[in-house]
Motif scaffolding. Structure first.
Motif, PDB file in Angstrom:
ATOM      1  N   LEU A  71       1.308   6.839  -6.597  1.00 48.55           N
ATOM      2  CA  LEU A  71       0.113   7.590  -6.995  1.00 48.55           C
ATOM      3  C   LEU A  71       0.178   9.046  -6.597  1.00 48.55           C
ATOM      4  CD1 LEU A  71      -2.589   4.955  -6.097  1.00 48.55           C
ATOM      5  CD2 LEU A  71      -1.967   5.723  -8.377  1.00 48.55           C
ATOM      6  N   ALA A  72       0.737   9.297  -5.413  1.00 48.68           N
ATOM      7  CA  ALA A  72       0.686  10.666  -4.908  1.00 48.68           C
ATOM      8  C   ALA A  72       2.042  11.338  -4.898  1.00 48.68           C
ATOM      9  CB  ALA A  72       0.107  10.672  -3.503  1.00 48.68           C
ATOM     10  N   GLY A  73       3.094  10.539  -4.981  1.00 54.71           N
ATOM     11  CA  GLY A  73       4.423  11.122  -4.990  1.00 54.71           C
ATOM     12  C   GLY A  73       4.870  11.618  -3.634  1.00 54.71           C
ATOM     13  N   ASP A  74       4.143  11.269  -2.612  1.00 56.63           N
ATOM     14  CA  ASP A  74       4.488  11.765  -1.284  1.00 56.63           C
ATOM     15  C   ASP A  74       3.987  10.761  -0.261  1.00 56.63           C
ATOM     16  OD1 ASP A  74       5.372  13.271   0.713  1.00 56.63           O
ATOM     17  OD2 ASP A  74       4.086  15.022   0.308  1.00 56.63           O
ATOM     18  N   LEU A  75       4.607  10.753   0.914  1.00 53.35           N
ATOM     19  CA  LEU A  75       4.151   9.822   1.946  1.00 53.35           C
ATOM     20  C   LEU A  75       3.777  10.540   3.227  1.00 53.35           C
ATOM     21  CD1 LEU A  75       6.689   6.919   1.484  1.00 53.35           C
ATOM     22  CD2 LEU A  75       4.300   6.946   0.832  1.00 53.35           C
ATOM     23  N   GLY A  97       0.816  -1.200   0.000  1.00 51.44           N
ATOM     24  CA  GLY A  97       0.000   0.000   0.000  1.00 51.44           C
ATOM     25  C   GLY A  97       0.851   1.251   0.000  1.00 51.44           C
ATOM     26  N   VAL A  98       1.914   1.233   0.812  1.00 53.99           N
ATOM     27  CA  VAL A  98       2.779   2.401   0.903  1.00 53.99           C
ATOM     28  C   VAL A  98       3.416   2.679  -0.452  1.00 53.99           C
ATOM     29  CG1 VAL A  98       4.874   3.306   1.944  1.00 53.99           C
ATOM     30  CG2 VAL A  98       3.221   2.110   3.352  1.00 53.99           C
ATOM     31  N   MET A 135       6.849   2.084 -13.882  1.00 52.48           N
ATOM     32  CA  MET A 135       7.972   1.559 -13.086  1.00 52.48           C
ATOM     33  C   MET A 135       9.054   2.629 -13.040  1.00 52.48           C
ATOM     34  SD  MET A 135       7.343  -1.416 -11.971  1.00 52.48           S
ATOM     35  CE  MET A 135       8.798  -2.434 -11.774  1.00 52.48           C
ATOM     36  N   PRO A 136       9.717   2.749 -11.922  1.00 56.42           N
ATOM     37  CA  PRO A 136      10.775   3.780 -11.842  1.00 56.42           C
ATOM     38  C   PRO A 136      11.905   3.484 -12.822  1.00 56.42           C
ATOM     39  CG  PRO A 136      10.843   2.363  -9.926  1.00 56.42           C
ATOM     40  CD  PRO A 136       9.602   1.989 -10.669  1.00 56.42           C
ATOM     41  N   LEU A 148      -3.836  13.002   0.358  1.00 52.51           N
ATOM     42  CA  LEU A 148      -2.696  13.304  -0.489  1.00 52.51           C
ATOM     43  C   LEU A 148      -3.055  13.342  -1.967  1.00 52.51           C
ATOM     44  CD1 LEU A 148      -0.134  10.801   1.017  1.00 52.51           C
ATOM     45  CD2 LEU A 148      -0.037  13.263   1.236  1.00 52.51           C
ATOM     46  N   PHE A 149      -4.188  12.691  -2.300  1.00 53.18           N
ATOM     47  CA  PHE A 149      -4.396  12.387  -3.707  1.00 53.18           C
ATOM     48  C   PHE A 149      -5.023  13.532  -4.475  1.00 53.18           C
ATOM     49  CE2 PHE A 149      -4.502   8.272  -1.574  1.00 53.18           C
ATOM     50  CZ  PHE A 149      -3.391   7.728  -2.172  1.00 53.18           C
ATOM     51  N   ALA A 150      -4.619  13.632  -5.735  1.00 54.39           N
ATOM     52  CA  ALA A 150      -5.253  14.610  -6.621  1.00 54.39           C
ATOM     53  C   ALA A 150      -6.630  14.076  -7.007  1.00 54.39           C
ATOM     54  CB  ALA A 150      -4.391  14.808  -7.860  1.00 54.39           C
ATOM     55  N   ALA A 151      -7.473  14.963  -7.475  1.00 57.65           N
ATOM     56  CA  ALA A 151      -8.851  14.570  -7.752  1.00 57.65           C
ATOM     57  C   ALA A 151      -8.942  13.568  -8.899  1.00 57.65           C
ATOM     58  CB  ALA A 151      -9.678  15.816  -8.082  1.00 57.65           C
TER      59      ALA A 151
END
Lengths: 498, 797
Positions: free
Chosen positions: A189-193, A182-183, B796-797, A200-203
């Motif tokens: 998906l969000a580019g951030d944790l 999931g992480v 993929m990265p 965090l997610f864009a629409a």
């Protein structure tokens, strides 16, 4: 209320104190007379620091500390916000109680020092979970304390403990893999944790991927929070572990799973995304099934600690039931239930330990007439059981009231019925205890007719949990108690989403 | 802190202090003083409240504060309740005697007083709920007071009914909170729809109905009231069940009442009709079953059910007549007061009879009026009150309810109440018959018991006499209570008080009412005579007719369902198909190896761990013994030389012993635990050490000792190539590093080169295997992950 974020070392200190205590314990494990002072001193210091933190958080401050960078995006960041502080308060209160209890409960165990040191380590790691400011941090601390949990469950080294431990570790490791997945998905998906209230997610994020990530988190944290199809380890691990650790397992560890879900729901996905995904009714369904089925299983269970473990599953399902409504009031109710349940259930496990220590009995059917031999234990057990059922004015009632009123305000009549049927079931599995303790059926006197009260320290810790339970019911609105923090946390978590 | 909160708090504080008092006189004094103080406080408040002022107060608790208010109704209930409490507590001080649990009983009585006050003085529904629930659950303690099996089963029934009622009430209160947004005593807003109104009413009806003993929720009442001690029965029947009636009264006349602007009663009329029908059923069933009882206390308990039926009927009719219902509502409220007075008196009297005569079975008693004249007089007055004899209080309230019922039956939609009126009269006649039986059998007929019965102590008589005066007074002059208290207060709530004044002026003691009363009295005599003659009072109904039987079936059925579920879960685990089970077991074994290996190496053989510990203990034991012996001779040698020498030699001996034991020599294992053997070896070690210090011996002495040891063990053991138990190498390493005192234990060369090396090599191999399988698992997981990512078509990265 807008909060001001300050860089501070305070969260780190809170976290380091138990770890340092554990190191001291490991060094001094051969000197038994030192174990008590070190453990209790550490616990007290940690609690004191948490109290300082609470005073600051009440004023609207948050503390943040970037600890280290594993790799460029993967930072270990600690942040003490209201939600984390509430959880830290639970941890910092319950752990010292359990360790003090263990000092007597396991007084003649040669490996007591090791046990205490590991408990302190897991306290430090749990505090890390509470203060985690990003998914990465959460994951790191979460996995570590889960592993320590294994060692503590198998502490007895009995066949049974090892089987239970095995089951536990398999569940937890598999769950951990799902969380990791999931992480990773969230990162892609969000580019951030980071945890951000509101999500965090864009629409325009892909629904399918979001759904997959959501499922991963639910399975991963659901294992720990004992959501019904994933609850297998709970009923085995609790009776196998030593009583003080069972108390922590039920009060804190299982709650950690729910805590993780709270973070994910409100600070990773956000309410709007989840409403759009339409997953919440499914969570409510699972939680409802958990609450009812686990309650029914508890009624049919004769072993005391197993019965209490099923009760934990049932009670923690209420939290999920409330979270599924995504409402602010319901969130307050859920957090209150989380905190109140921790103390009540810990107290009940302490009682189970007292009974086992005093008489060697572990089954409900053996409790007949216990109240006349161990009156203090009997009174405490009765009080705590009534609190669990939700008898006013004890704390169990308060959280049930908050949950119920919030559920009804949201129009979830079905959820409310689940809650009420659940408390009827709670009465059904706890009333036999009270009945047997005080009003035995006529029969030959039991073999242990001369069993007396267990050591006073253990009794004192059980009494402490009973006192806290009563206090949290009678004076929940005092400043700095869970209610204020829960309201603050709910406002913070839901404020971001508007 | 206002007066009201002090009144609620005072009994609680007294209850907390009471257990600390050891002598019974002090306990009695404290209990009675407390109740008197509360009563005095309420009386002080009364004039202000009657003038229409509403007093408020609060105590901290739950989410803020518990709010209290005293309006005329609350104060009326509180006053009557506290009066009954006073008589019950005074009675109890004599009745309890030297009961081992008297402190508990008195303390619980005071807690019940506080919670009862909390219920009737509650200013909002949450406060009401909290105190209502506490009242119900604390009362379990007086129900099970005697600890007998009968009390136990009554306690179980009582607990479950109370709990179920509590949950219904809680749901109702939550619904009010959600719908009205407020929990204060005020009419529900117009916006609340009919569906919600009915749901709320149904939930509150169940919640309060359980406590009020409403059929079909009454089953706990006839079980619990007779088994409690007499003063507790008086409280339960006299006051505590009134909390239910009080709640229903507030619900119908306040929550469900129209808002002042609209004056539309809407659903309330239908709710009133429903409650009337339930009330009629309750009073009829109560009377019929009361007639069939042998035990006086059980009979009185069934009459409590029946009398609560009167109250519910009155409340129902009052609500049905909406704004014109004052007469029936006032009748119901007056009946609550009346019933509190005469029923507590009757229970106290029945308790006195049972105390002196040793039984409460009416058919085995007789002629007690001679021995117990005062009790007899009190019972006569109370029986006249409950039977509705003119000039006693029951007459007034029953007539008022009856007038209301007649008026309701003439209203539109109330035609069915014509039959209800007949049943009402029949029930009145049944009550008369029942109390003729009560007085006749116990007091008037020929004595049935062998010995003469004496009158009870003064405290009991005082307790019984206290309600008698108001019973008569209310029968003669109900005007003050009805006209000055109840009527104006009802008028404040938008119910016209005119019917009450009309009743007092035209109906009270009118010929019509007296004739109706005479009719019921004649009917009662007829029922009594016929019943005694034809044995109707001994008929037994089959169990399945009683609703209790069905509840029990339902309860055990549900518990069985839960048990079935547990069994199902267990069998599902056991009955998985064979292959699945085998696979699962193999997986478990594999995982156990890995998991155990990774987290705590070498623990899969706990037996060997234990063996190691045992052996270490043997060696320690020998070392300690040798140390102790050496200390005695220490003075003869300089410094620690002797200690060190002994330590060395004993350590050597101990190690040898341990090595032999490990090699499978059971004899050395056993001998190592033998205290005498250890002592012998230790003294030998000291001896050798001394010799060594005295004469500077060489190694040959050591060989000599070893030979002796060999002889003692009596076996020729040359350390065969044994199966060396594996011990975790990190643990061993830690032992060497962390335990320096063990590090210099001598280890023989054979061991160092042979078995230890082999064992270490085995251990390394095992850890490598564990590590590799762990890595394998991690690799597989990563592979799955990559696969999942690929399937999800993520960048993929």
């Amino acid at each position: 209320m807008t909060s001001v974020t300050l860089p501070s070392l305070l969260p780190l200190w809170i976290l380091v104190v138990p770890l340092a205590g554990a190191t001291l314990l490991a060094a001094a494990s051969r000197h038994r007379q030192l174990l008590g002072p070190i453990t209790l001193g550490t616990g007290g210091l940690c609690l004191g620091l948490v109290v300082v933190l609470i005073m600051a958080v009440r004023q609207g401050f948050q503390f943040e500390l970037a600890l280290m960078e594993l790799a460029p995006p993967l930072r270990i960041v600690l942040r003490a916000d209201a939600l984390g502080t509430l959880f830290a308060l639970l941890i910092a209160t319950l752990f010292p109680m359990a360790t003090a209890y263990a000092l007597r409960y396991m007084g003649d165990d040669p490996r007591l020092g090791r046990f205490l040191a590991l408990v302190l380590v897991s306290q430090g790691l749990m505090l890390g979970v509470a203060f985690a400011a990003s998914l990465m941090t959460l994951l790191a601390f979460y996995e570590l304390f889960s592993l320590i949990g294994y060692v503590l469950i198998v502490h007895d080294r009995s066949q049974r403990a090892r089987a239970a431990g095995l089951k536990y570790i398999v569940y937890i490791v598999v769950g951990g893999v799902f969380i990791l997945t999931g992480v990773i998905l969230v990162y892609f998906l969000a580019g951030d944790l980071r945890f951000v209230p509101g999500g965090l997610f864009a629409a325009d994020a892909s629904q399918r991927h979001l759904l997959t990530a959501w499922a991963c988190f639910m399975i991963g944290f659901g294992v720990k929070s004992a959501l019904m199809p994933l609850h297998g380890w709970v009923a085995d691990a609790h009776p196998a572990a030593p009583a003080p650790f069972s108390a922590l397992l039920s009060g804190i560890m299982v709650a950690a799973g729910s805590f993780g879900i709270l973070r994910v729901v409100f600070e990773v996905f956000g309410t709007s995304v989840l409403t759009e995904l339409g997953v919440m009714p499914w969570l409510a369904l699972l939680a409802g099934i958990s609450a009812i089925c686990a309650g029914a299983l508890a009624v049919g269970e004769d072993e005391l600690k197993r019965r209490l473990a099923y009760s934990t599953i049932s009670q923690m399902a209420y939290v999920m039931l409330a979270v599924a409504t995504l409402g602010e009031l319901a969130l307050v109710g859920a957090l209150m239930h989380l905190s109140h349940h921790a103390f009540i259930k810990a107290g009940l496990f302490f009682c189970a330990g007292l009974v086992a220590a005093g008489t060697g009995y572990t089954r409900v059917s053996q409790l007949d007439g216990l109240g006349h031999r161990m009156p203090r234990t009997g009174v405490l057990m009765t009080l705590l059981a009534l609190a669990m059922v939700g008898v006013p004015p004890l704390s169990g009632f308060l959280s049930k009231w908050l949950l119920g009123a919030a559920l009804l305000a949201d129009g979830s009549i079905v959820s409310l019925s689940v809650l009420l049927v659940g408390s009827l079931l709670a009465a059904a599995y706890l009333w036999p205890l009270i009945l047997r303790i005080w009003l035995p059926l006529p029969g030959p006197p039991p073999a242990d007719a001369d069993a007396g009260e267990p050591p006073s320290l253990m009794l004192a810790m059980t009494a402490t949990s009973a006192v806290i339970t009563t206090l949290l019911g009678l004076a929940a609105t005092l400043p700095g108690l869970p209610l204020e923090l829960a309201r603050l946390a709910a406002a913070t978590l839901l404020g971001g989403s508007g | 802190m206002t007066m009201l909160s002090a009144l609620v708090l005072l009994p609680l504080l007294a209850a907390a202090a009471l257990p600390a008092i050891r002598n019974s006189g002090g306990q009695n004094a404290l209990a009675i003083t407390t109740v008197v103080l509360v009563l005095a406080g309420l009386l002080v408040l009364a004039p202000t409240v009657i003038q229409g002022q509403i007093l408020i107060g609060s105590l901290p608790g739950l989410l803020g504060r518990f709010h209290f208010q005293a309006d005329p109704f609350g104060l009326l209930f509180a006053l009557v309740g506290t009066l009954v409490w006073l008589s019950a507590v005074v009675y109890a001080t004599g009745y309890l005697g030297d009961d081992p649990h008297r402190r508990r009983f008195l303390s619980v009585c005071l807690v019940l007083l506080a919670t009862n006050l909390g219920v009737v003085l509650a200013a909002d529904l949450l406060t009401l709920f909290v105190f209502f629930e506490l009242l119900g659950l604390v009362a379990v303690l007086v129900v099970v007071h005697s600890g007998s099996q009968e009390a136990r089963s009554a306690g179980i029934t009582y607990f479950w009914m109370t709990l179920a009622g509590g949950i219904a009430l809680l749901a109702g209160v939550m619904a009010i909170q959600a719908q009205a947004g407020s929990l204060a005593w005020q009419p529900l807003p117009e916006a609340v729809g009919a569906g919600w109104r009915w749901s709320i009413f149904a939930l509150l009806l169940v919640g309060f109905g359980v406590k009020a003993g409403m059929v079909p929720l009454h089953i706990w009442l006839p079980a619990a009231h007779p088994v409690a001690p007499a003063p507790a029965s008086a409280l339960l029947s006299g006051v505590i069940i009134k909390a239910g009636a009080y709640g229903l009264f507030r619900c119908l006349n306040m929550l469900m009442a129209p808002t002042p602007e609209t004056q539309a009663w809407g659903e309330t009329v239908d709710m009133g009709l429903l409650l009337t029908l339930l009330g009629i059923t309750t009073l009829l069933i109560g009377v019929v079953l009361a007639l069939g009882q042998h035990s006086a206390k059980r009979m009185l308990a069934w009459h409590s059910v029946s009398q609560m039926g009167f109250v519910l009927t009155g409340l129902g009719v009052g609500a049905f007549l909406a704004a014109d219902g004052a007469m029936a509502t006032a009748g119901a409220l007056l009946h609550v007061v009346n019933h509190a007075l005469f029923k507590s008196c009757l229970f106290l009297g029945a308790g006195a009879v049972a105390l002196r005569a040793g039984t409460a079975d009416m058919y085995r008693l007789g002629g007690l009026w001679r021995g117990m004249p005062v009790t007899f007089a009190c019972m006569l007055v109370a029986a006249a009150g409950i039977a509705g004899v003119p000039l006693f209080n029951g007459f007034v309230s029953k007539c008022m309810i009856h007038h209301g019922l007649v008026e309701a039956s003439q209203r539109e939609g109330g035609q069915i109440l014509v039959y209800a009126e007949w049943l009402y009269m029949a029930a009145c006649a049944g009550t008369v018959a029942s109390f003729i039986k009560f007085i006749g059998l116990i007091f008037l007929r020929k004595p049935q018991q062998p010995k003469r019965v004496r009158e009870v102590q003064p405290a009991l008589l005082v307790g019984m006499l206290m309600p008698v005066v108001p019973i008569i007074w209310l029968g003669w002059r109900p005007h003050e209570l009805l006209g000055s208290v109840i009527a104006p207060a009802l008028a404040d709530w938008g119910v016209s008080a005119q019917p009450i004044t009309y009743y007092l002026e035209h109906y009270f003691m009118s010929g019509q009412d007296l004739i109706a009363s005479a009719g019921t009295l004649a009917g009662g005599v007829a029922v009594f005579v016929a019943g005694m003659k034809f044995g109707w009072f001994n008929l037994q109904l089959p169990q399945a007719v009683g609703v209790a039987w069905w509840y029990r079936k339902l309860g055990t059925g549900l518990v069985n369902l839960c048990l079935q579920l547990s069994c199902l879960a267990a069998t599902a685990r056991a009955a998985a198909p064979g292959t699945v089970r085998r696979l699962y077991r193999r997986l478990c074994r594999a995982l156990r190896r890995d998991v155990d290996g990774l987290t705590r190496p070498g623990t899969h053989e706990p037996y060997e761990d234990r063996l190691f510990e045992a052996l270490d203990q043997q060696r320690d034991r020998l070392l300690v013994a040798a140390d102790r012996l050496a200390q005695k001779h220490k003075d003869q040698y300089p410094g620690d030389a002797l200690i060190n020498g002994t330590h060395l030699i004993a350590g050597w001996l101990g190690t040898e012993l341990v090595q032999r034991a490990m090699a499978g020599d059971r004899r050395s294992q056993r001998l190592g635990r033998d205290e005498a053997f250890c002592q012998k070896l230790a003294s030998r070690a000291v001896e050798v050490a001394q010799k060594q210090l005295d004469a500077g011996l060489d190694g040959s002495e050591m060989q000599e000792i070893l030979a002796e040891l060999e002889a003692a063990l009596g076996t020729e053991s040359d350390h065969p190539d044994h199966n060396w138990p594996e011990r975790s190498w990190p643990a061993e390493l830690a032992a060497v590093v962390l335990a320096p005192d063990r590090a210099h234990w001598p280890v023989s060369e054979r061991l160092a080169q042979g078995a230890l090396v082999r064992a270490a090599r085995g251990r390394v191999r095992k850890v490598a295997r564990d590590l590799s399988s762990g890595l394998l698992i991690a690799f597989v997981i990563l592979l799955c992950l990559a696969l999942a990512l690929r399937l999800l078509k993520l960048p993929m990265p």
